[in-house]
Design a protein around this motif. Structure first.
Motif, mmCIF file in Angstrom:
data_model
loop_
_atom_site.group_PDB
_atom_site.id
_atom_site.type_symbol
_atom_site.label_atom_id
_atom_site.label_comp_id
_atom_site.label_asym_id
_atom_site.label_seq_id
_atom_site.Cartn_x
_atom_site.Cartn_y
_atom_site.Cartn_z
ATOM 1 N N ASP A 1 -6.943 12.231 2.057
ATOM 2 C CA ASP A 1 -5.497 12.382 1.882
ATOM 3 C C ASP A 1 -4.790 11.448 2.860
ATOM 4 O OD1 ASP A 1 -3.030 13.185 1.134
ATOM 5 O OD2 ASP A 1 -3.212 15.258 1.824
ATOM 6 N N ILE A 2 -4.521 10.234 2.421
ATOM 7 C CA ILE A 2 -3.928 9.201 3.272
ATOM 8 C C ILE A 2 -2.407 9.296 3.226
ATOM 9 C CG2 ILE A 2 -3.663 6.717 3.650
ATOM 10 C CD1 ILE A 2 -6.422 6.349 2.372
ATOM 11 N N MET A 3 -1.768 9.302 4.402
ATOM 12 C CA MET A 3 -0.308 9.216 4.437
ATOM 13 C C MET A 3 0.131 7.760 4.443
ATOM 14 S SD MET A 3 1.158 12.310 6.813
ATOM 15 C CE MET A 3 0.229 11.915 8.304
ATOM 16 N N ARG A 4 -0.474 6.950 5.337
ATOM 17 C CA ARG A 4 -0.111 5.532 5.384
ATOM 18 C C ARG A 4 -1.339 4.701 5.693
ATOM 19 N NH1 ARG A 4 3.803 2.310 9.671
ATOM 20 N NH2 ARG A 4 4.688 0.807 8.203
ATOM 21 N N LEU A 5 -1.460 3.589 4.971
ATOM 22 C CA LEU A 5 -2.563 2.650 5.156
ATOM 23 C C LEU A 5 -1.989 1.290 5.498
ATOM 24 C CD1 LEU A 5 -5.694 2.242 2.933
ATOM 25 C CD2 LEU A 5 -4.292 0.245 3.475
ATOM 26 N N TYR B 1 0.846 -1.189 0.000
ATOM 27 C CA TYR B 1 0.000 0.000 0.000
ATOM 28 C C TYR B 1 0.884 1.242 0.000
ATOM 29 C CZ TYR B 1 -3.344 -3.558 1.344
ATOM 30 O OH TYR B 1 -4.110 -4.697 1.374
ATOM 31 N N LEU B 2 0.516 2.216 -0.847
ATOM 32 C CA LEU B 2 1.307 3.428 -1.029
ATOM 33 C C LEU B 2 0.373 4.634 -0.992
ATOM 34 C CD1 LEU B 2 3.349 2.085 -4.075
ATOM 35 C CD2 LEU B 2 4.226 2.302 -1.749
ATOM 36 N N ASN B 3 0.184 5.221 0.186
ATOM 37 C CA ASN B 3 -0.703 6.374 0.318
ATOM 38 C C ASN B 3 -2.104 6.025 -0.202
ATOM 39 O OD1 ASN B 3 2.187 7.838 -0.853
ATOM 40 N ND2 ASN B 3 1.554 8.198 1.249
ATOM 41 N N SER C 1 -5.265 -5.441 7.801
ATOM 42 C CA SER C 1 -5.263 -6.650 8.620
ATOM 43 C C SER C 1 -5.465 -7.870 7.731
ATOM 44 C CB SER C 1 -6.379 -6.573 9.667
ATOM 45 O OG SER C 1 -7.649 -6.594 9.022
ATOM 46 N N SER C 2 -5.435 -9.054 8.322
ATOM 47 C CA SER C 2 -5.573 -10.287 7.546
ATOM 48 C C SER C 2 -6.937 -10.399 6.870
ATOM 49 C CB SER C 2 -5.357 -11.502 8.448
ATOM 50 O OG SER C 2 -3.999 -11.620 8.813
ATOM 51 N N ASN C 3 -7.980 -9.835 7.484
ATOM 52 C CA ASN C 3 -9.303 -9.916 6.874
ATOM 53 C C ASN C 3 -9.596 -8.763 5.922
ATOM 54 O OD1 ASN C 3 -9.882 -7.728 8.492
ATOM 55 N ND2 ASN C 3 -11.226 -8.826 9.898
ATOM 56 N N GLY C 4 -8.572 -7.934 5.659
ATOM 57 C CA GLY C 4 -8.716 -6.877 4.673
ATOM 58 C C GLY C 4 -9.191 -5.547 5.198
ATOM 59 N N THR C 5 -9.400 -5.411 6.503
ATOM 60 C CA THR C 5 -9.800 -4.126 7.056
ATOM 61 C C THR C 5 -8.651 -3.133 6.939
ATOM 62 O OG1 THR C 5 -11.341 -5.142 8.614
ATOM 63 C CG2 THR C 5 -10.622 -2.907 9.121
ATOM 64 N N TYR C 6 -8.958 -1.923 6.488
ATOM 65 C CA TYR C 6 -7.954 -0.877 6.338
ATOM 66 C C TYR C 6 -7.927 0.016 7.578
ATOM 67 C CZ TYR C 6 -7.563 -1.708 1.253
ATOM 68 O OH TYR C 6 -7.341 -2.257 0.008
ATOM 69 N N TYR C 7 -6.730 0.331 8.025
ATOM 70 C CA TYR C 7 -6.499 1.315 9.078
ATOM 71 C C TYR C 7 -5.570 2.364 8.489
ATOM 72 C CZ TYR C 7 -8.489 -2.040 12.369
ATOM 73 O OH TYR C 7 -9.333 -2.893 13.032
ATOM 74 N N PHE C 8 -5.921 3.635 8.632
ATOM 75 C CA PHE C 8 -5.141 4.658 7.959
ATOM 76 C C PHE C 8 -5.248 6.004 8.673
ATOM 77 C CE2 PHE C 8 -9.336 4.275 6.154
ATOM 78 C CZ PHE C 8 -9.793 5.579 6.054
#
Length: 291
Positions: free
Chosen positions: A143-147, A116-118, A150-157
Motif C-alpha cells: 500500500d504505497i502512498m508516494r513513490l 507516479y501515483l501511489n 531516481s535517474s537510474n530508475g530505483t524506486y523509493y517509497f
C-alpha cells in the motif's frame, strides 16, 4: 493578495468538474521563471497565490516538471474530489488544465516523462498522458502512498503500516529490466509515528521525507538523510525551525534546477487550510555532512 486570480481559478475549476482535462488560453500569470514569482529566501512563502494556491480550494503536493515550464499540483474541490492539475507554458502562453482526476500523492520522474501515483503511474504521450498503469510485481500487495524515482530508475517509497513496527520507507532497484524485492532503507526511516512522502534526489545523494517523531517542531516535520560514499544512509536530520513549524509540513519536492524546496503546509485540522510553500534549497547544503 488572491483577488482576481482566485475568481478566475474558481471559474476554471467549476467548468471542468465533469471532464478529464481543460485548457485556458489566457491564464493571467506573469512572465518569467517560476510562473513569474519572486523567489523566496530562507523563510518559506506561499507559492503563486491566486494562481496555484487559491482561497476556494485546497492545494497540496506541488512540483515542477523537468523543463521548468510545467508545474503540477493536487487540488481538492468542495466535494473533496482530488485532481492532478498542471500550469504549463504552451503555444506561447500559460495554460492550466487537469491531468487526471481522483488521484493524489504524485511525484514526477527526473526526465519528466512519468508521473507516479501511489500504486500506479502515467506516461507522457503525444496526445497528453496515458491511462494509469499498475507497477506490477513486486509492488502488487504494498500500500504505497508516494513513490519517488531516481535517474537510474530505483524506486523509493513509503508503506502505509501505521499499526506495526515495520520500516515504512523502502527502495527497489531495477535489475535486468525487473524490480527487486523491496528492501528497508534503514532503521532511521522507521522512527516515530510515521515516515512518508519521500523525495529522492535524482543522483540518490539525499532523500527528503516527512515524519512525526520526538524532537520535532509540530504535527509532522520535514527531514533529510544523506547517502554516504559506501551507499549507507546517514541519520534523519530535521530541516529546522525556519522551515518546520508547530503545524504540519509534508510532501517535499525539489525544483529540477535544485534551487527550491516545495512542500505542503497544513495550518489547521478539521476546517483545514493547506498551501503549497517554497523555500531556498540552500538548507540542503548547510546540513550536508562535511567531508
Amino acid at each position: 493578495m488572491k483577488s482576481i486570480f482566485s475568481s478566475i481559478s474558481l471559474l476554471l475549476s467549476l467548468s471542468v468538474m465533469s471532464c478529464g482535462s481543460y485548457a485556458q488560453d489566457d491564464v493571467p500569470i506573469p512572465d518569467g521563471p517560476y510562473l513569474g514569482q519572486t523567489p523566496p529566501g530562507s523563510t518559506p512563502e506561499i507559492f503563486a497565490p491566486g494562481i496555484v494556491n487559491t482561497e476556494e480550494f485546497i492545494e497540496i503536493q506541488g512540483m515542477f516538471g523537468a523543463d521548468m515550464n510545467t508545474f503540477y499540483f493536487v487540488r481538492r474541490d468542495e466535494k473533496e474530489v482530488y485532481s492532478l492539475n498542471v500550469v504549463e507554458y504552451k503555444n506561447n502562453q500559460w495554460q492550466q488544465s487537469i491531468v487526471k482526476q481522483g488521484v493524489s500523492a504524485p511525484s514526477i520522474s527526473p526526465g519528466g516523462e512519468t508521473i507516479y501515483l501511489n500504486n500506479s503511474y502515467i506516461k507522457r504521450t503525444s496526445d497528453g498522458w496515458s491511462e494509469p498503469k499498475k507497477h506490477g510485481a513486486p509492488f502488487d500487495d504494498i500500500d504505497i502512498m508516494r513513490l519517488s524515482a531516481s535517474s537510474n530508475g530505483t524506486y523509493y517509497f513509503d508503506t502505509f503500516t501505521p499499526k506495526t513496527m515495520d520500516t515504512p520507507i523502502r527502495y527497489s532497484r531495477l535489475i535486468n529490466g525487473k524490480y527487486e524485492q523491496p528492501k528497508s532503507l534503514g532503521p532511521q526511516f522507521g522512527i516515530g509515528r510515521y515516515n512518508a512522502h519521500p523525495f529522492i534526489a535524482a543522483d540518490e545523494s539525499y532523500i527528503i521525507f516527512d515524519s512525526v517523531r520526538e524532537g520535532g517542531y509540530g504535527r509532522s516535520d520535514l527531514y533529510i538523510s544523506f547517502r554516504a560514499a559506501d551507499g549507507s544512509w546517514g541519520p534523519a536530520i530535521n530541516l529546522g525551525d525556519k522551515i518546520n513549524t508547530a503545524h504540519s509540513e509534508k510532501n517535499p519536492s525539489l525544483s529540477p534546477d535544485g534551487k527550491f524546496i516545495f512542500f505542503s503546509l497544513r495550518t489547521k485540522s478539521g476546517n483545514e487550510e493547506v498551501n503549497i510553500n517554497w523555500v531556498d534549497a540552500q538548507i540542503i547544503e548547510t546540513l550536508r555532512p562535511k567531508l
